[in-house]
Write a protein that holds these residues in place. Sequence first.
Motif, PDB file in Angstrom:
ATOM      1  N   ASN A   1      -4.692   7.175   8.756  1.00  0.00           N
ATOM      2  CA  ASN A   1      -5.150   6.860  10.365  1.00  0.00           C
ATOM      3  C   ASN A   1      -3.879   6.054  10.629  1.00  0.00           C
ATOM      4  OD1 ASN A   1      -7.175   8.531   9.872  1.00  0.00           O
ATOM      5  ND2 ASN A   1      -8.379   6.882   9.174  1.00  0.00           N
ATOM      6  N   GLY A   2      -3.191   5.608  10.074  1.00  0.00           N
ATOM      7  CA  GLY A   2      -1.967   4.787  10.555  1.00  0.00           C
ATOM      8  C   GLY A   2      -2.345   3.329  10.745  1.00  0.00           C
ATOM      9  N   GLU A   3      -3.497   2.865   9.717  1.00  0.00           N
ATOM     10  CA  GLU A   3      -4.233   1.388   9.813  1.00  0.00           C
ATOM     11  C   GLU A   3      -3.781   0.899   8.742  1.00  0.00           C
ATOM     12  OE1 GLU A   3      -8.412   3.635  11.831  1.00  0.00           O
ATOM     13  OE2 GLU A   3      -8.221   2.648   9.513  1.00  0.00           O
ATOM     14  N   ILE A   4      -3.608  -0.741   8.888  1.00  0.00           N
ATOM     15  CA  ILE A   4      -3.587  -1.426   7.563  1.00  0.00           C
ATOM     16  C   ILE A   4      -4.721  -1.721   6.850  1.00  0.00           C
ATOM     17  CG2 ILE A   4      -2.395  -3.698   6.928  1.00  0.00           C
ATOM     18  CD1 ILE A   4      -0.525  -3.592   9.386  1.00  0.00           C
ATOM     19  N   PRO A   5      -4.754  -1.269   5.496  1.00  0.00           N
ATOM     20  CA  PRO A   5      -5.817  -1.664   4.864  1.00  0.00           C
ATOM     21  C   PRO A   5      -6.176  -3.205   4.833  1.00  0.00           C
ATOM     22  CG  PRO A   5      -4.555  -0.141   3.563  1.00  0.00           C
ATOM     23  CD  PRO A   5      -3.718  -0.828   4.794  1.00  0.00           C
ATOM     24  N   GLN A   6      -7.652  -3.730   4.813  1.00  0.00           N
ATOM     25  CA  GLN A   6      -7.852  -5.169   5.051  1.00  0.00           C
ATOM     26  C   GLN A   6      -8.316  -5.515   3.488  1.00  0.00           C
ATOM     27  OE1 GLN A   6      -7.515  -6.540   7.735  1.00  0.00           O
ATOM     28  NE2 GLN A   6      -6.919  -4.646   8.824  1.00  0.00           N
TER      29      GLN A   6
ATOM     30  N   TRP B   1     -13.496   3.830  -4.725  1.00  0.00           N
ATOM     31  CA  TRP B   1     -13.705   3.422  -3.208  1.00  0.00           C
ATOM     32  C   TRP B   1     -12.376   2.975  -2.789  1.00  0.00           C
ATOM     33  CZ3 TRP B   1     -13.169  -1.655  -1.226  1.00  0.00           C
ATOM     34  CH2 TRP B   1     -13.286  -1.631   0.048  1.00  0.00           C
ATOM     35  N   LYS B   2     -11.605   1.935  -3.773  1.00  0.00           N
ATOM     36  CA  LYS B   2     -10.088   1.712  -2.917  1.00  0.00           C
ATOM     37  C   LYS B   2      -9.483   2.774  -2.679  1.00  0.00           C
ATOM     38  CE  LYS B   2      -9.790  -2.908  -2.402  1.00  0.00           C
ATOM     39  NZ  LYS B   2      -9.152  -3.493  -1.593  1.00  0.00           N
ATOM     40  N   ALA B   3      -9.382   3.703  -3.553  1.00  0.00           N
ATOM     41  CA  ALA B   3      -8.337   4.902  -3.534  1.00  0.00           C
ATOM     42  C   ALA B   3      -8.470   5.576  -2.254  1.00  0.00           C
ATOM     43  CB  ALA B   3      -8.436   5.646  -4.758  1.00  0.00           C
ATOM     44  N   THR B   4     -10.011   6.044  -2.015  1.00  0.00           N
ATOM     45  CA  THR B   4     -10.393   6.690  -0.667  1.00  0.00           C
ATOM     46  C   THR B   4     -10.030   5.599   0.484  1.00  0.00           C
ATOM     47  OG1 THR B   4     -12.057   7.536  -2.183  1.00  0.00           O
ATOM     48  CG2 THR B   4     -12.350   7.716   0.311  1.00  0.00           C
TER      49      THR B   4
ATOM     50  N   HIS C   1      -6.203   5.328   1.135  1.00  0.00           N
ATOM     51  CA  HIS C   1      -5.704   6.759   1.617  1.00  0.00           C
ATOM     52  C   HIS C   1      -5.966   6.937   3.147  1.00  0.00           C
ATOM     53  CE1 HIS C   1      -4.849  10.994   1.691  1.00  0.00           C
ATOM     54  NE2 HIS C   1      -6.216  11.248   2.119  1.00  0.00           N
ATOM     55  N   ASN C   2      -7.348   6.700   3.468  1.00  0.00           N
ATOM     56  CA  ASN C   2      -7.889   6.948   4.898  1.00  0.00           C
ATOM     57  C   ASN C   2      -7.238   5.941   5.942  1.00  0.00           C
ATOM     58  OD1 ASN C   2      -9.489   9.194   3.910  1.00  0.00           O
ATOM     59  ND2 ASN C   2     -11.159   7.777   3.713  1.00  0.00           N
ATOM     60  N   CYS C   3      -6.744   4.749   5.446  1.00  0.00           N
ATOM     61  CA  CYS C   3      -6.134   3.864   6.292  1.00  0.00           C
ATOM     62  C   CYS C   3      -4.832   4.263   6.611  1.00  0.00           C
ATOM     63  CB  CYS C   3      -6.162   2.584   5.630  1.00  0.00           C
ATOM     64  SG  CYS C   3      -7.779   1.440   5.739  1.00  0.00           S
ATOM     65  N   LEU C   4      -4.010   4.844   5.425  1.00  0.00           N
ATOM     66  CA  LEU C   4      -2.452   5.111   5.603  1.00  0.00           C
ATOM     67  C   LEU C   4      -2.497   6.416   6.539  1.00  0.00           C
ATOM     68  CD1 LEU C   4      -0.859   4.359   2.323  1.00  0.00           C
ATOM     69  CD2 LEU C   4      -1.424   2.751   4.179  1.00  0.00           C
TER      70      LEU C   4
ATOM     71  N   PHE D   1       0.875  -1.277   0.025  1.00  0.00           N
ATOM     72  CA  PHE D   1       0.054  -0.036  -0.099  1.00  0.00           C
ATOM     73  C   PHE D   1       0.740   1.277  -0.002  1.00  0.00           C
ATOM     74  CE2 PHE D   1      -3.445  -2.708   0.594  1.00  0.00           C
ATOM     75  CZ  PHE D   1      -3.062  -3.418   1.660  1.00  0.00           C
ATOM     76  N   HIS D   2       0.780   2.112  -1.073  1.00  0.00           N
ATOM     77  CA  HIS D   2       1.592   3.461  -1.052  1.00  0.00           C
ATOM     78  C   HIS D   2       0.929   4.241  -1.983  1.00  0.00           C
ATOM     79  CE1 HIS D   2       2.651   1.826  -4.928  1.00  0.00           C
ATOM     80  NE2 HIS D   2       2.851   0.621  -4.366  1.00  0.00           N
ATOM     81  N   LYS D   3       1.462   5.673  -2.008  1.00  0.00           N
ATOM     82  CA  LYS D   3       0.749   6.710  -2.540  1.00  0.00           C
ATOM     83  C   LYS D   3       0.477   6.375  -4.064  1.00  0.00           C
ATOM     84  CE  LYS D   3       2.400  10.952  -2.180  1.00  0.00           C
ATOM     85  NZ  LYS D   3       3.193  11.995  -1.746  1.00  0.00           N
ATOM     86  N   ASN D   4       1.589   5.706  -4.850  1.00  0.00           N
ATOM     87  CA  ASN D   4       1.610   5.561  -6.006  1.00  0.00           C
ATOM     88  C   ASN D   4       0.299   4.596  -6.506  1.00  0.00           C
ATOM     89  OD1 ASN D   4       3.716   6.872  -7.101  1.00  0.00           O
ATOM     90  ND2 ASN D   4       4.873   5.486  -7.354  1.00  0.00           N
ATOM     91  N   MET D   5       0.020   3.479  -5.573  1.00  0.00           N
ATOM     92  CA  MET D   5      -0.967   2.782  -6.249  1.00  0.00           C
ATOM     93  C   MET D   5      -2.278   3.527  -5.789  1.00  0.00           C
ATOM     94  SD  MET D   5      -2.500   1.104  -3.058  1.00  0.00           S
ATOM     95  CE  MET D   5      -2.928  -0.843  -3.232  1.00  0.00           C
ATOM     96  N   ILE D   6      -2.347   4.335  -4.864  1.00  0.00           N
ATOM     97  CA  ILE D   6      -3.720   4.975  -4.420  1.00  0.00           C
ATOM     98  C   ILE D   6      -3.820   6.044  -5.711  1.00  0.00           C
ATOM     99  CG2 ILE D   6      -4.532   6.991  -3.188  1.00  0.00           C
ATOM    100  CD1 ILE D   6      -2.811   5.593  -0.715  1.00  0.00           C
ATOM    101  N   LYS D   7      -2.882   6.444  -6.085  1.00  0.00           N
ATOM    102  CA  LYS D   7      -2.955   7.176  -7.081  1.00  0.00           C
ATOM    103  C   LYS D   7      -3.504   6.747  -8.684  1.00  0.00           C
ATOM    104  CE  LYS D   7      -0.519  11.336  -9.871  1.00  0.00           C
ATOM    105  NZ  LYS D   7      -1.336  12.316  -9.536  1.00  0.00           N
TER     106      LYS D   7
END
Lengths: 27, 163
Positions: free
Chosen positions: B158-163, B147-150, B153-156, B110-116
């Motif tokens: 908040n310091g959470e690991i996306p499920q 939905w995935k991007a949002t 992004h919100n998990c990272l 999970f990183h900024k590039n994949m969110i973008k």
Amino acid sequence: TGSIGASVASTEQDDLSQRLARLRDQV
Amino acid sequence: MAAAAVLPTLPPQFKSVQHHLRTAQEHDKRDPVVAYYCRLYAMQTGMKIDSKSPECRKFLLKLMDQLEAMKKQLGDCESITQEIVGSAHVENYALKMFLYADNEDRAERFHKNMIKSFYTASLLIDTLSVFGELSEENVQHRKYARWKATYIHNCLKNGEIPQ
């Protein structure tokens, strides 16, 4: 002046529509 | 390739196409065909929103100047002269972005590039609507990607690991 302004606006709007149609070769 | 005319400040009425125009700028050199169709989408959407108020009209006239200049510069490119080819080009590019992001997601990278990439894929699927109605598959891809991007992004954030 209001009506002049309105007619300028509608002319420019038509112009935009025509330019868009030309851009997409739809004329 | 830098587009010919510099655009005025984006009118608030056109906020919904702000990211499509940013994507166009990011692709002027990388993929001018994608840049061209992102601007065309912004143009058509802007004309539907407001082409009467002076601020919006001024912006749209400049955006049209950019599009006409790009078409001139790309005159011999089939993806520009034949919209059916352009549609396939943009769709393939959007799918490539989606698959890259989806692979990273499945590998739990999970990183900024994949969110973008997820988000840009969803913007490019918006752009496909200039060619006609979106396929159900594209509508689903867009919904999932946005939905995935949002979510990620919100998990990272908040310091959470996306499920």
